[in-house]
Structures are given as C-alpha cells and as structure tokens.
Motif scaffolding. Structure first.
Motif, mmCIF file in Angstrom:
data_model
loop_
_atom_site.group_PDB
_atom_site.id
_atom_site.type_symbol
_atom_site.label_atom_id
_atom_site.label_comp_id
_atom_site.label_asym_id
_atom_site.label_seq_id
_atom_site.Cartn_x
_atom_site.Cartn_y
_atom_site.Cartn_z
ATOM 1 N N PHE A 78 12.168 63.408 7.647
ATOM 2 C CA PHE A 78 13.488 62.806 7.475
ATOM 3 C C PHE A 78 13.622 61.461 8.202
ATOM 4 N N GLU B 143 11.003 71.350 6.009
ATOM 5 C CA GLU B 143 9.827 70.502 6.175
ATOM 6 C C GLU B 143 8.558 71.348 6.262
ATOM 7 N N ARG C 12 16.348 72.044 8.677
ATOM 8 C CA ARG C 12 15.540 70.938 8.147
ATOM 9 C C ARG C 12 14.078 71.139 8.533
ATOM 10 N N GLY D 259 18.140 68.507 1.891
ATOM 11 C CA GLY D 259 18.115 68.612 3.339
ATOM 12 C C GLY D 259 19.268 67.959 4.069
#
Length: 138
Positions: free
Chosen positions: A83, A61, A57, A49
């Motif tokens: 993240f 996810e 991202r 990522g």
C-alpha cells in the motif's frame, strides 16, 4: 472493514479507479500489458483494501503475495507494505514518498493555522485517489 460496503460497490470502485488510471488512447496511445497489470493490481489494492484496518490490510497483502505469486507486485522492503506504492507514468512501482513535496512555511506572512497542510504520504495518497475519481466527475 471500517464500514459496511456492498461487494458491488467495491467492484464499481475498482473499475472507476482503473478507468481513471488508464490514459485515454488520444493522450498516450496503448499501454503495454505489464503496465496495465500493475494498474489493475493498484486498483484492486485500493478498492478492496482502502476500508480495511491495518492488520486486515496485512492479511490481504499476505494472501496476494503468497497465493498470487505470478503478479507483478511492488518491491516491498521489510518494514513496508504494498500500500506504500503506486504505478508511475512509465508503468513502474514508485514509493509514495517520492510524491511528497517539501513544505515551505510562508516567510512573508503568517498563514491561518487551519489552512496549513504539511504534505505527507497519507494526504498525498488520499489526494491522488480522490483526484483520480474526481476527474471523471464521480
């Protein structure tokens, strides 16, 4: 991705990151499986990522959260992403914000502007990831 990267480099990046995160046996002994699982997830998050744009991202996810339900993922809130978490020394998910130290401006001199780095989540996270790889001389 923000730049082209071969899949073999992403795999190498994941293994290098994981190797840097797992303490040597001499230092900490054996880690429990749940701790290793979280380190593995963290290494995958940042090797796959890291070069993605924010919206990509989010797609990554979404895939991890919805298709890999049995994984021990970070406890994200409504406005957060996976993240924004790292694995602490105890094997628990920790928000990066807890690693940001308070910036204290020097009172006895005027620092050169280019030397000022006010800690925030982005530069603390970047330093952590770079240090994890650099301590392996990679």
């Amino acid at each position: 991705m923000k730049m082209i990267l071969l899949e073999c480099n992403q795999i190498r990046q994941a293994t290098d990151l994981l190797e840097g995160l797992i303490p040597k046996r001499d230092d900490k002994g054996n880690l429990p499986g749940s701790h290793l699982e979280k380190l593995f997830i963290f290494a995958l998050m940042w090797s796959l990522g890291a070069l993605l744009e924010l919206e990509d991202r989010a797609k990554m996810e979404h895939f991890i959260v919805n298709d890999c339900e049995k994984l021990s993922l970070p406890p994200v809130k409504d406005d957060e992403t996976i993240f924004e978490y790292l694995v602490d020394e105890k094997g628990e998910w920790l928000h990066w914000m807890h690693r940001v130290e308070e910036y204290i401006y020097a009172s006895d001199y005027v620092p050169e502007f280019s030397s000022i780095l006010v800690p925030n989540v982005d530069n603390v996270r970047t330093n952590f990831l770079i240090d994890t790889i650099a301590k392996q001389y990679k």
